[in-house]
Design a protein around this motif. Structure first.
Motif, short mmCIF file in Angstrom:
data_model
loop_
_atom_site.label_atom_id
_atom_site.label_comp_id
_atom_site.label_asym_id
_atom_site.label_seq_id
_atom_site.Cartn_x
_atom_site.Cartn_y
_atom_site.Cartn_z
N ARG A 286 0.83 -1.20 0.00
CA ARG A 286 0.00 0.00 0.00
C ARG A 286 0.87 1.26 0.00
O ARG A 286 0.59 2.22 -0.70
CB ARG A 286 -0.93 -0.01 1.21
N ARG B 43 3.94 1.54 -1.13
CA ARG B 43 4.58 1.65 -2.43
C ARG B 43 3.60 2.21 -3.46
O ARG B 43 3.94 3.03 -4.29
CB ARG B 43 5.08 0.27 -2.88
N SER B 44 2.35 1.76 -3.39
CA SER B 44 1.32 2.23 -4.30
C SER B 44 1.06 3.72 -4.09
O SER B 44 0.90 4.47 -5.05
CB SER B 44 0.04 1.44 -4.09
N LEU B 45 1.01 4.17 -2.84
CA LEU B 45 0.79 5.59 -2.56
C LEU B 45 1.95 6.44 -3.06
O LEU B 45 1.74 7.52 -3.60
CB LEU B 45 0.60 5.81 -1.06
N ASN B 46 3.18 5.96 -2.88
CA ASN B 46 4.33 6.71 -3.37
C ASN B 46 4.31 6.83 -4.88
O ASN B 46 4.64 7.87 -5.44
CB ASN B 46 5.63 6.04 -2.92
N ARG B 47 3.92 5.76 -5.56
CA ARG B 47 3.87 5.78 -7.03
C ARG B 47 2.79 6.76 -7.50
O ARG B 47 3.01 7.53 -8.42
CB ARG B 47 3.57 4.38 -7.55
N ASN B 48 1.63 6.76 -6.84
CA ASN B 48 0.55 7.65 -7.23
C ASN B 48 0.90 9.10 -6.96
O ASN B 48 0.56 9.98 -7.74
CB ASN B 48 -0.74 7.30 -6.49
N SER B 49 1.58 9.41 -5.87
CA SER B 49 1.91 10.80 -5.58
C SER B 49 2.98 11.32 -6.53
O SER B 49 3.02 12.50 -6.84
CB SER B 49 2.39 10.95 -4.13
N ASP C 98 3.11 10.56 -9.68
CA ASP C 98 2.47 10.79 -10.98
C ASP C 98 1.73 12.11 -11.06
O ASP C 98 1.36 12.53 -12.13
CB ASP C 98 1.48 9.65 -11.29
N SER C 99 1.55 12.78 -9.92
CA SER C 99 0.75 14.01 -9.91
C SER C 99 1.49 15.19 -10.52
O SER C 99 0.90 16.20 -10.82
CB SER C 99 0.31 14.35 -8.49
N SER D 86 7.04 16.85 -4.20
CA SER D 86 6.64 16.50 -2.84
C SER D 86 7.82 16.51 -1.87
O SER D 86 7.75 15.94 -0.81
CB SER D 86 5.96 15.13 -2.83
#
Length: 68
Positions: free
Chosen positions: A52, A54-60, A62-63, A67
Motif C-alpha cells: 500500500r 509503495r502504491s501511494l508513493n507511485r501515485n503521488s 504521478d501528480s 513532494s
C-alpha cells in the motif's frame, strides 16, 4: 461499539504475542498453532502495508507536483 471491536483486537493481539513467547519456550501444541497464525497474520499485515505504501508513493509521483 467501535471501542469494543478495538478492545477485542487488542486482546487477540496480546494473546497472540503471549502464545509466540510461550511457543518459543516449548509450549503445548495448540500454543504453537496460535503462534503460527499470529506470525503469519503479522507477516500478511506487513506485506499489505508495504504494498500500500509503495502504491501511494507511485501515485503521488504521478501528480507532477514536487513532494519534497
Amino acid at each position: 461499539m467501535l471501542g469494543l471491536v478495538l478492545l477485542g483486537i487488542l486482546v487477540l493481539t496480546i494473546g497472540g504475542c503471549a502464545c509466540v513467547v510461550w511457543a518459543e519456550r516449548g509450549g503445548p501444541r495448540w500454543v504453537r498453532g496460535v503462534a503460527t497464525v499470529t506470525l503469519a497474520t503479522g507477516e500478511l499485515v506487513r506485506i499489505t502495508h508495504r504494498h500500500r505504501r509503495r502504491s501511494l508513493n507511485r501515485n503521488s509521483g504521478d501528480s507532477g507536483g514536487d513532494s519534497g
